[in-house]
Structures are given as C-alpha cells and as structure tokens.
Scaffold this motif. Structure first.
Motif, PDB file in Angstrom:
ATOM      1  N   GLN A 281     -70.048  26.656  44.532  1.00 14.83           N
ATOM      2  CA  GLN A 281     -71.055  27.928  44.566  1.00 14.83           C
ATOM      3  C   GLN A 281     -70.394  29.098  45.405  1.00 14.83           C
ATOM      4  O   GLN A 281     -70.712  30.345  45.178  1.00 14.83           O
ATOM      5  CB  GLN A 281     -72.373  27.354  45.048  1.00 14.83           C
ATOM      6  N   TYR A 282     -69.707  28.747  46.495  1.00 13.44           N
ATOM      7  CA  TYR A 282     -69.305  29.571  47.430  1.00 13.44           C
ATOM      8  C   TYR A 282     -67.687  29.940  47.335  1.00 13.44           C
ATOM      9  O   TYR A 282     -67.041  30.580  48.049  1.00 13.44           O
ATOM     10  CB  TYR A 282     -69.254  29.148  48.783  1.00 13.44           C
ATOM     11  N   ASP A 284     -66.175  32.497  45.895  1.00 15.42           N
ATOM     12  CA  ASP A 284     -65.652  33.863  46.401  1.00 15.42           C
ATOM     13  C   ASP A 284     -65.873  34.103  47.958  1.00 15.42           C
ATOM     14  O   ASP A 284     -65.290  35.102  48.536  1.00 15.42           O
ATOM     15  CB  ASP A 284     -66.196  34.971  45.621  1.00 15.42           C
ATOM     16  N   ALA A 285     -66.572  33.360  48.527  1.00 14.63           N
ATOM     17  CA  ALA A 285     -66.937  33.429  49.974  1.00 14.63           C
ATOM     18  C   ALA A 285     -65.649  32.659  50.659  1.00 14.63           C
ATOM     19  O   ALA A 285     -65.201  33.505  51.820  1.00 14.63           O
ATOM     20  CB  ALA A 285     -68.049  32.642  50.484  1.00 14.63           C
ATOM     21  N   PHE A 288     -62.968  35.391  51.588  1.00 14.92           N
ATOM     22  CA  PHE A 288     -63.025  36.442  52.680  1.00 14.92           C
ATOM     23  C   PHE A 288     -63.487  36.050  54.010  1.00 14.92           C
ATOM     24  O   PHE A 288     -63.191  36.508  55.167  1.00 14.92           O
ATOM     25  CB  PHE A 288     -64.508  37.152  52.059  1.00 14.92           C
ATOM     26  N   ALA A 289     -63.915  34.463  53.978  1.00 12.79           N
ATOM     27  CA  ALA A 289     -63.644  33.886  55.472  1.00 12.79           C
ATOM     28  C   ALA A 289     -62.433  34.047  55.817  1.00 12.79           C
ATOM     29  O   ALA A 289     -62.079  34.121  56.911  1.00 12.79           O
ATOM     30  CB  ALA A 289     -64.361  32.392  55.300  1.00 12.79           C
TER      31      ALA A 289
END
Lengths: 311, 382
Positions: A281-282, A284-285, A288-289
């Motif tokens: 689910q994450y 794309d996160a 950026f993290a």
C-alpha cells in the motif's frame, strides 16, 4: 530465498530504468543548477511516442499473434529517442535559454509551465487523447531461463542490456570524449569554461538533448517491461515516476553521473523489497521517506561531496 | 540617554491602541462576513453565491501561498496537501464531534451556517457553529504542524528541494488517507457510533472513497470572515520587521544571514503560517461540499494555486487576490475551451517568466500602481 532473488531481479531491472531517467535530471542539474520538472513528461512522451511510432511502422497492439523481428523494436527505440531529443532541444531553446541569467526560481516556474504544457497538450484529441493506449507487442513474452525457481524473462534481459549499454555509452561520452570534457568543464564552472573557448550554449543544448534521449529510452523500456495499457500524459503516475528518479539523483548526489546510476538501482531495490516484505500500500511512500532521511542527514547525497555556497 | 528613552516612550503606542489593533480586524471580518452573507449573497443569486464562495477559498489559498513562494522566495508545490490535511481534520472533528456531543451527525448550526438563509427558521448561531469554528482552527493547527514537520528538514536546503519534498509529501498524504478505514455512516450513529472508542475515530476517514455526507456549515459568512483575517494577517506581516526578514531571505540568503537573519528559522515560520491558512481553507472547502477526497490534495490543485500566485506577482497580496478571482472565474467564462484551459495557463506561465518575470504586479500592491494613484489622487511621491 526464491522470493528474495526474484525481488532482486525485478528491483534491479526497474532500478536500471530509474537510473536512466535520473541521469537526465542529474546532468541538467549539474550544468544549470535547476530541477528540470518537465523531465518526467519527456519520459511520458517517450512512452506515447513509441506507441505512435510503432503503429506507423505497422506493429499491432497486444492480442495479435506473432511478434515483429527484433530490429523493429530497436528502430522504435531509436526513433523515439530522436523525437524526444528534438523536443528537448526545442524546449531548451524556446523556454530555458531566454532565462539564462534570470533567478533560479523563474527557471523552476518555467519548468513547471513546460511540464503542465506537455501533460495537457498530450491529452488533446489530436495528440494522444485521454484514454489509455495499448503498448504494442514488440517482444515474445518468454522465460529466458530460470535458476532455482527465479524466473528471468526476456524483458528483464532486454531492459537491463539496453539500459547498461546506454549508460556505458554515456560514460564514454562524458569521460572519454572532447565533448564530454567540455560538458564537465561547463558543469564545473560556466564562466571559466566560456573563457576557455567552450560554446556554453551549445553544450547546454547538447546536454538537454542527451537527457531527453535517455528519458525517451527509459519510456520505451518502461513500456517493454510493464506492457499493457499506458495511461494518459496528465496522469499523476508519470510525475510520480519522475519524482522517484529525481530522488535517485539526489540520493546519488545530484550532479554526479555515476551516483545517479547507483542511486537509481538503490531506489529500485528499496521499492521492490519494501513492497515485497513490508506492504504494497505504501509503495510510493518508501521513496520519499528515503529522500527526507537523505536530506536530513546527508543532503549532498550518499555518493556526493559537500559544497559550501560562497558569495 | 534618558532623553532618548523618554523620546522612545512617547512614540510607543498606548496599550489601548494595541488592543484596538487586535480587535478591529476581527470586527471587520465579522462585518464583511455578515455583509456578504446577508446582502451580497441573496442579491446575486444562488449560482453566483457559490462562485463567490469558491473565490473566497481560493483567495485564502493564494494569499497564504504568497507568504512562502512570494515573500521568502521558496517554492512549495504541495499547498493542496496542507489543505487536504486541514479539511480531513476539520471534517473528522465536525463529523465525529457531532456524533459524540449531539448524538448524531446532522447539521446543528444556526442561520449563519445555513446555506439558503431565506427558508431557515431558528437562532442566528447554533451549537454546531462553535464546533465548526473549533474544527476550522483545529484543521489549521494540524496543517501548520504538518508544515513545520515537513519544512524543518527541507528548508535547511535550497528552494528547489522544498518543491520536490512538498510534491512528494502531497503524494504521501494521499496514500496515507487512502489507507484509512471506512467511516461510520450517519445511519450507523445509533448502533456503531455509540460505542466506538474515541481513539479509533481518527482512523475512520473513509479511505479511497473519501469522507462523505459531512454536515455543511460553510457559507459566505464563514469564508469571507476568514478571507479578511488572512488578508489582515498577511498584509501586516509583509509590513512588519518579520516580513522584511522574509523578503531579505528571498533577495539574498547569504546577505540576509550576514545581517543576522536566521534564514532557516524564518523560512520555517513562513511555511508553517502558510500551512495554517491552507488548513483553514481546507476546512471551509470540505464543509462546503460536504465531502473530501484523498485526491483533493493532489498536485493538480497545487498547480492551480501556484498559477494564481505567479500570475499575480510573487509577493503581491492584492495581485494574488486579483489572480485568484480571475482564475476562478475563467473556467466559467471559457466553458467551451475547457480542454485548452490548462494549456493556456502553462503558456501563460512560460511567457510570463520570459516577458514579465515579476508577475502582473511584482511585489507591489494594486494601490501602488501609477494608474490607481492618478484615479484616486493618492500622494504624488511615487
């Protein structure tokens, strides 16, 4: 273990793709010190132009039987690269060149304008339209070989081989040719380079053309790797892909060509391992993290060296 | 020496003036809000009132972004993300606050918060209005907190990093909001809502479907009240020593640093303030439509706000207001050219940077223009 190796293969392949786009960001940043926001749109144009070129050449979309001979695919790649190179040249001449001495913020705004222009012009009915377009079948979807259950498909081989070949060519261009040393000189100090008789504007144009060609190649390989339906040019997924490549460039130390390649592969691996072992689910996160961590602790990039801004 | 102190003391405004300076903008804000709601709204009709409301929200967004992109010369590309944060927080406070305080999620406001004032019977201010005001403030404060957290690492670096980080931040916000659980529906208030623990409610924000069926409180009154407050705060900021520090950061970071301006600190302050007003605008936006979606924080909307700020002139408050009005009205006028609208904006951005890089007004305000001065015969010392 099989799972691990499979993720490694996929991550490496997509990482090589990111690296190709990251090279365009890092080269332009190295010379003009600004983020070329329109780069991800050149990438999207590369995807869509490849589809158009393939259909002009008579290659049909998925569903038809048989695949064209391999050189047709190579021809599509070369033509798409030339088309995007020409677009990159025009953009640099028309939009960025008049701003050579303007503040960097203005160039950034122009880049956003160019990006918006590509996204929305690409959606016009006489351009690529708003509905997704099918990627043509250029390669037989075969399994090349499998070791210990790890499937190594033909597309893996094609994407990796093309990406590596292009990166080696770029390495040669930048570090072994006269043109390349001129590029490095301009990147190091524009004014001194101009005093040494280097045609700075020509070198900047050339850099844009090379970056755009690499983005087009990235777009082509993206299509080859994922296949299926390609979304419209204004879809946020293209911007997202461009951002990941940019993060790769930052991680590798922006302006550093070798760093961009390593950064791209790193980002590809992090994304695929994150999806496989943490959560889809994450997706794309994670990237950026990583970006925020790098900016916090090593803003000059993992492979870059710190510089002090002087008056 | 004592002479100087005396002199300084005599020039210091009395405490009464200070109190007045704090109070009159609030009085003015309420007055303008009432004027818009009671007189202008009914006079121009329902459809036009709706546009006037959207114009107000866009003015808040554009003017607040001016603080970051105009005053400090940084470049945020995720303003809509802070708007979405404010919208979601406010929506959560109003929706679940109504559930816990009043027992259901129905509208509990007075006449001021009722769209279509004519047919409403009831008090001017209802208990729901206080909840809505608190929700708007909470939305703003949460957005400000998020702005502080995002700004701190990225503002230590040069401006273009902020652009990338905020762009990425917008996507992270969208992904996180899509990951929330489905909301408790209004008809489940009596069953599920009764015993849902409070700490679980912030996680139930509707997921990918968005947060829907919110009670609508936003009227011309609330929007224009906040427009006036935003304008007064930003205008005073621009003309204060703090604002001068912002502008100095924009003009030359190294020179500003040499003059003792803590560059990073000022950038973070500007960014946090802008995020606060973006959050307020988000709260107004969510409670106007009655729904908010994870995609409302995406970059399409951020781009719209950037276009307003750049066209108006980076640093001009009235320029941002004019651009917000024009850009909100344009789609209504150019309905036939809908697909060319963004292409026109893009070309306008590119041409503007080449031909008139300071924007329509630059850092000046509308009333600084020679034409305006000629018409209104304001001082000839331009």
């Amino acid at each position: 273990m099989t799972q691990f190796l499979q993720t490694l293969t996929d991550g490496l392949t997509v990482g090589a793709l990111y690296a190709l786009i990251a090279l365009g960001y890092t080269m332009v940043y190295g010379i003009l010190k600004f983020i070329n926001f329109a780069h991800s749109d050149v990438f999207a144009l590369g995807v869509h132009l490849s589809i158009v070129i393939a259909s002009i050449l008579g290659i049909k979309a998925l569903g038809d039987t048989g695949t064209p001979p391999w050189y047709m695919g190579a021809l599509v790649l070369v033509l798409a690269m030339l088309a995007c190179g020409a677009i990159g040249f025009l953009v640099e001449r028309l939009a960025y060149k008049p701003l050579r001495s303007a503040p960097r913020l203005n160039v950034l705004i122009t880049a956003i304008g160019v990006s918006l222009l590509f996204q929305n012009a690409g959606q016009l009915p006489w351009a690529f339209g708003v509905s997704p377009r099918a990627w043509p079948t250029l390669l037989p979807d075969g399994e090349l070989f499998s070791i210990a259950g790890v499937k190594f498909r033909l597309v893996h081989a094609v994407v990796l081989a093309t990406a590596i070949a292009l990166m080696l060519a770029l390495q040669y261009l930048i570090f072994k040719t006269k043109l390349g040393s001129a590029m490095r000189a301009v990147s190091f100090n524009t004014r001194t380079a101009a005093l040494m008789g280097i045609n700075v504007n020509g070198i900047i144009s050339f850099t844009f053309v090379v970056g755009s060609m690499l983005a087009a190649a990235g777009g082509f390989l993206y299509g080859v790797y994922y296949g299926g339906q390609m979304k419209q040019t204004a879809d946020s997924m293209w911007v997202m892909l461009g951002l990941k490549a940019f993060v790769a460039a930052v991680v590798g130390g922006i302006g550093n060509v070798r760093g961009a390649v390593l950064g791209g592969i790193m980002i590809g691996l992090i994304e695929f391992f994150g999806v496989q072992y943490v959560s889809d689910q994450y997706r794309d996160a994670y990237v950026f993290a990583i970006l925020i961590l790098v900016l916090l602790f090593k803003p000059e990039g993992v492979f870059g060296k710190a510089t002090v801004e002087k008056v | 020496m004592t002479h100087l102190i005396e002199q300084a003391r005599s020039k210091q405004p009395s405490r009464l003036v200070g109190v007045g300076a704090t109070l009159w903008p609030m009085v003015l804000a309420v007055a303008v809000g009432l004027l818009m709601y009671l007189l202008v709204g009914p006079a121009i009709g329902q459809f036009q009132s709706k546009i006037l409301l959207v114009i107000g929200i866009n003015i808040i967004l554009a003017v607040s972004l001016t603080v970051v992109n105009g005053f400090t010369g940084q470049f945020s590309m995720g303003h809509a993300a802070f708007m979405a944060i404010g919208g979601y927080v406010a929506a959560g406070v109003v929706y679940y606050g109504s559930l816990k305080l009043f027992g259901d999620m129905n509208f509990a406001g007075g006449r001021l918060s009722h769209v279509g004032a004519a047919d409403f019977v009831g008090p001017l201010i209802g208990k729901g209005d206080f909840l809505f005001l608190a929700a708007t403030l909470a939305g703003g404060l949460f957005a400000a907190l998020a702005g502080w957290v995002v700004g701190l690492p990225s503002l230590r670096l040069r401006g273009d990093y902020l652009a990338i980080v905020t762009l990425g931040f917008g996507e992270i916000v969208r992904v996180l909001l899509q990951g929330t659980q489905s909301q408790i529906q209004p008809w489940e208030a009596a069953s599920l809502g009764k015993d849902a623990p409070v700490w679980k409610l912030p996680l139930m924000l509707g997921g990918p479907q968005g947060f829907n069926l919110l009670p609508t409180y936003t009227t011309l009154y609330w929007v224009w009240l906040w427009v006036v407050l935003t304008l007064v705060v930003v205008y005073r900021l621009k003309n204060s020593s703090e604002g001068r520090a912002f502008l100095s950061v924009r003009e030359d970071e190294i020179a500003a640093q040499a003059m003792g301006v803590n560059v990073t600190s000022y950038k973070v302050r500007a960014f946090t303030l802008a995020s606060f007003f973006a959050g307020v605008a988000g709260a107004l936006f969510a409670m106007d439509i009655g729904a908010i979606n994870p995609t409302d924080g995406g970059f399409q909307r951020s781009f719209d706000i950037i276009i307003m700020v750049v066209l108006g002139g980076l640093g001009s408050i009235s320029g941002a207001v004019v651009a917000a009005i024009v850009i909100t009205l344009l789609p209504e006028v150019l309905r036939d050219l809908a697909q060319y609208r963004l292409i026109l904006y893009a070309l306008a951005l590119i041409l503007m940077m080449i031909l008139r890089p300071q924007g329509l007004f630059g850092v000046r305000e509308v009333w600084d223009l020679a034409l305006f001065k000629k018409i209104f015969r304001r001082g000839g010392d331009a």
